[in-house]
Design a protein around this motif. Structure first.
Motif, mmCIF file in Angstrom:
data_model
loop_
_atom_site.group_PDB
_atom_site.id
_atom_site.type_symbol
_atom_site.label_atom_id
_atom_site.label_comp_id
_atom_site.label_asym_id
_atom_site.label_seq_id
_atom_site.Cartn_x
_atom_site.Cartn_y
_atom_site.Cartn_z
ATOM 1 N N ASN A 66 0.360 -1.544 -0.128
ATOM 2 C CA ASN A 66 0.089 0.004 -0.026
ATOM 3 C C ASN A 66 0.529 1.461 0.051
ATOM 4 O OD1 ASN A 66 -2.328 -1.946 0.022
ATOM 5 N ND2 ASN A 66 -2.578 -1.496 2.489
ATOM 6 N N ASN A 224 -3.505 6.907 -4.003
ATOM 7 C CA ASN A 224 -5.253 7.323 -3.853
ATOM 8 C C ASN A 224 -4.619 8.554 -2.924
ATOM 9 O OD1 ASN A 224 -7.637 7.665 -1.879
ATOM 10 N ND2 ASN A 224 -7.446 5.809 -1.584
ATOM 11 N N THR A 226 -6.589 10.393 -1.163
ATOM 12 C CA THR A 226 -7.145 10.371 0.136
ATOM 13 C C THR A 226 -6.213 10.207 1.597
ATOM 14 O OG1 THR A 226 -8.296 8.438 -0.147
ATOM 15 C CG2 THR A 226 -9.444 10.213 -0.973
ATOM 16 N N ASN A 227 -5.348 9.086 1.004
ATOM 17 C CA ASN A 227 -4.568 8.385 2.069
ATOM 18 C C ASN A 227 -3.427 8.104 2.014
ATOM 19 O OD1 ASN A 227 -5.172 6.118 0.559
ATOM 20 N ND2 ASN A 227 -6.706 4.751 1.719
ATOM 21 N N TRP A 228 -2.585 9.099 0.993
ATOM 22 C CA TRP A 228 -1.527 8.333 0.234
ATOM 23 C C TRP A 228 -1.091 7.131 -0.073
ATOM 24 C CZ3 TRP A 228 -1.015 13.075 -2.313
ATOM 25 C CH2 TRP A 228 -1.300 13.942 -1.971
ATOM 26 N N THR A 229 -1.912 5.981 -0.493
ATOM 27 C CA THR A 229 -1.398 4.512 -0.474
ATOM 28 C C THR A 229 -1.473 4.594 -2.527
ATOM 29 O OG1 THR A 229 -4.025 4.466 -0.475
ATOM 30 C CG2 THR A 229 -2.941 3.716 1.392
ATOM 31 N N PRO A 368 3.295 10.311 5.425
ATOM 32 C CA PRO A 368 2.342 9.116 4.595
ATOM 33 C C PRO A 368 2.439 9.892 2.828
ATOM 34 C CG PRO A 368 0.749 9.441 6.603
ATOM 35 C CD PRO A 368 2.161 9.719 6.773
ATOM 36 N N SER A 372 4.196 8.892 0.091
ATOM 37 C CA SER A 372 3.656 8.605 -1.080
ATOM 38 C C SER A 372 4.778 8.590 -2.561
ATOM 39 C CB SER A 372 2.575 8.995 -1.303
ATOM 40 O OG SER A 372 2.813 11.007 -1.407
#
Length: 642
Positions: A66, A224, A226-229, A368, A372
């Motif tokens: 992730n 993503n 929204t959560n840096w995954t 995070p 990323s």
């Protein structure tokens, strides 16, 4: 991770004890394409879908998957979540064996790749559509299919300014499952990429991924915001699904072969697949699950042709010496194998790199947002940039005139139809792509501490290889021979690419220091070629073909509907169907192929059409002695549907 999210993730992943005896659709491979198909086909609750994935679920290494930067700092490459494929020794590279990492986990290579989103050029897809005789594969429809998979989010303002990023939101999707965006932080060296290229004579591409490839740009990634995954096929298409009792996903289940009916197929359009055999490991018992509608192979450029070969579908000269029953002679299986070959030049870094920051292990380095950050600075250049206008014309003419000789000496097959397919693809490469399309991709890397590197990657190789098997054990590795550098133009173009990379690096000025690899001792064309052959060149991780979309008389494996020639209800939907390499990264195109395949399959099996009478309750897995009844039912249902 909250318990609720854990529940969502595990919902469709089932133990073997909960499998049914039969499913409408069995998908061999839970990678990028396989999970897209699973999600789309199971949207209709009347369709039962099973995914058999050789690898584990990936839950044990979820954090490594992730975290985008995990692809560089804590990669699952080389672990049990990687197939760890290797080529045979490469004749034209000093006998080197080249590693071919591929994801062996739910999500496949989309769970371990570098996440670049770089589409093919419109001319490449239009050439594919024309070759297939079906505009499904042309730019307009593939563009919409690729966008269907995406939801785009522009970069943060600070990231945009630092990275000097340009984009057009209309080039991306807005309602798809996969997130497409940019990292949460940006490194200044990346911001100098497009201006440095412009100084070196390579223009900036202001609207990437919209049908034009040529030029330099900062591309978005499957991130993503929204959560840096990482946003990949599992997290995008499977984990967020509501409860679907008609979708089962079984990890640690290697497909060993497709089972066909032993019936007269005179009045059908080919052999009827009645089941799929699989096992957990080489010592485990083989199991068979029945198939009511279709088998869909989604094992990629290595996995899909390998399954066909072990199923008795392929060239006789491979199957008969092994004592395998040739169920359908298909010479093109495993043929036309291609890859992007790449090599990089490295300099000392005087400016801050992501690798330097990561080494500090500061709070910021563990955030995070920082984790990323991945490499996203790319450029594509054509033949005239690599040579000059006059020399490019001479090269193009020489390559085009060498078609017949190349077909006689460079095709690793004894079958005339495979040679004809090679000629067809060669002609497209020589007369459509070589003169007008991108031939080399350049990629900037600032991930390693203390150094900056720029890679040059060959995009339209003329070399062709093959994949085959030399054992009847499906758990033994396939033999992989991309036949790198067998056509001399591949070396010439790659050589010019690394020479151009050196010139671009020198344009960075005070931001970088001395060249460290290959170093100033490499200057002449001969020195560059020796370095590439024996030291510098390796894979860009973009293998394709093996189940090429071509007519049967040209050594093809699938038709324009992705159906395997000679098989009634087996399709291939993954990167193995491409007839030639694109000047692109293959992820976006493969999402598009999977979306297109799902629509084709749903159209072929509309709601209410005849299908297997599949029990909605859990059932035992069929062992080989107990499979006869279910296979007979499947055959009967298939004959009724004709």
């Amino acid at each position: 991770m909250s318990p609720r999210f854990e529940y969502l993730r595990a919902r469709s992943i089932v133990p073997a004890s909960e499998l049914r005896d039969m499913y409408d659709f069995v998908i061999a491979g839970g990678g990028l394409a396989g999970l897209v198909l699973a999600s789309r086909l199971s949207e209709d609750s009347d369709r039962s879908v099973l995914v058999l994935e050789a690898g584990a679920s990936g839950d044990e290494v979820a954090n490594q998957i992730n975290t985008p930067a995990g692809a560089y700092y804590t990669s699952i490459v080389g672990t049990d979540y990687d197939w760890k494929h290797e080529t045979v020794p490469q004749t034209n590279m000093g006998g080197k064996v080249i590693g071919w990492p591929r994801g062996k986990v739910l999500g496949g290579s989309s769970a371990m790749n570098a996440m670049y989103l770089v589409r093919p050029d419109s001319s490449e897809l239009d050439a594919w559509g024309a070759l297939a005789g079906d505009d499904t594969w042309s730019w307009d429809k593939m563009f919409e299919a690729m966008k269907k998979s995406e939801t785009f989010t522009p970069p943060l303002e600070a990231v945009r300014e630092t990275g000097n990023i340009q984009w057009d939101a209309e080039a991306y999707g807005s309602e798809g499952p996969m997130h497409v965006s940019y990292p949460g932080v940006m490194i200044q060296l990346v911001g100098n990429w497009t201006s440095t290229l412009a100084t070196a004579g390579i223009p900036t591409l202001p609207n990437p991924n919209a049908g034009v490839t040529m030029g330099g740009f900062i591309t978005p990634s499957s991130i993503n915001p929204t959560n840096w995954t990482r946003s990949y096929s599992r997290s995008a298409y499977i984990d967020p699904l509501p409860p679907r009792s008609n979708l089962h996903i079984l990890p640690s289940a290697t497909v060993t072969r497709v089972v066909f009916a032993d019936t007269n197929t005179e009045n059908t359009d080919g052999l009827v697949a009645t089941g799929v055999e699989y096992a957990e490991n080489p010592e485990a018992p083989r199991r068979i699950v029945g198939v009511g509608r279709e088998v869909i192979l989604a094992g990629g450029a290595v996995g899909s042709p390998k399954i066909l070969l072990h199923s008795g579908v392929g060239p006789k000269d491979v199957l008969e010496p092994l004592g395998l029953n040739v169920r359908f002679e298909l010479p093109g299986v495993g043929q036309h194998l291609q890859d992007h070959l790449t090599a990089g030049v490295t300099w000392e870094a005087r400016a801050e790199t992501a690798g330097n920051i990561q080494q500090t292990q500061s709070d910021f380095a563990r955030s995070p947002e920082f984790l990323s950050f991945i490499n996203d600075a790319v450029a594509f250049v054509n033949l005239t940039t690599l040579f000059n206008v006059e020399a490019a014309g001479v090269v193009q003419s020489q390559v085009a005139s060498a078609l017949e000789e190349s077909a006689k000496t460079l095709v690793p097959s004894q079958y005339a139809e495979v040679v004809e397919g090679y000629k067809t693809i060669y002609d497209i490469n020589a007369n459509k792509f070589l003169a007008n399309s991108a031939q080399v991709e350049m990629l900037l890397s600032v991930i390693s501490p203390g150094v900056v590197s720029i890679q040059a990657a060959l995009q339209h190789p003329f070399s062709r290889g093959r994949l085959w098997i030399n054992t009847t054990n499906p758990f033994d590795p396939a033999l992989i021979d991309p036949n790198y550098l067998s056509h001399p133009i591949d070396m010439t173009i790659l050589r010019q690419g690394v020479k151009l990379v050196r010139r671009v690096g020198e344009t960075f000025g005070d931001l970088i220091g001395a060249e460290t690899w290959p170093g100033p001792g490499v200057q002449t064309d001969e020195q560059w070629e020796n370095w590439l052959r024996y030291e510098g060149a390796g894979t860009q991780y973009h293998p394709t073909a093996g189940c090429t979309m071509l007519p049967l008389e040209k050594g093809g494996v699938v038709d324009a509907k992705l159906k395997v020639h000679g098989l009634s209800n087996v399709r291939v939907a993954d990167s193995s169907v491409y007839p030639f390499e694109f000047a692109a990264h293959l992820g976006s195109a493969t999402f598009g192929v999977a979306e297109q395949a799902a629509e084709m399959i749903k159209a072929a099996h509309p709601p209410g059409s005849t299908a297997a009478n599949v029990s909605k309750s859990s059932g035992s897995i069929l062992s080989l002695p107990g499979v006869v009844f279910s296979l007979a039912v499947a055959v009967f249902v298939q004959l009724l549907a004709l």
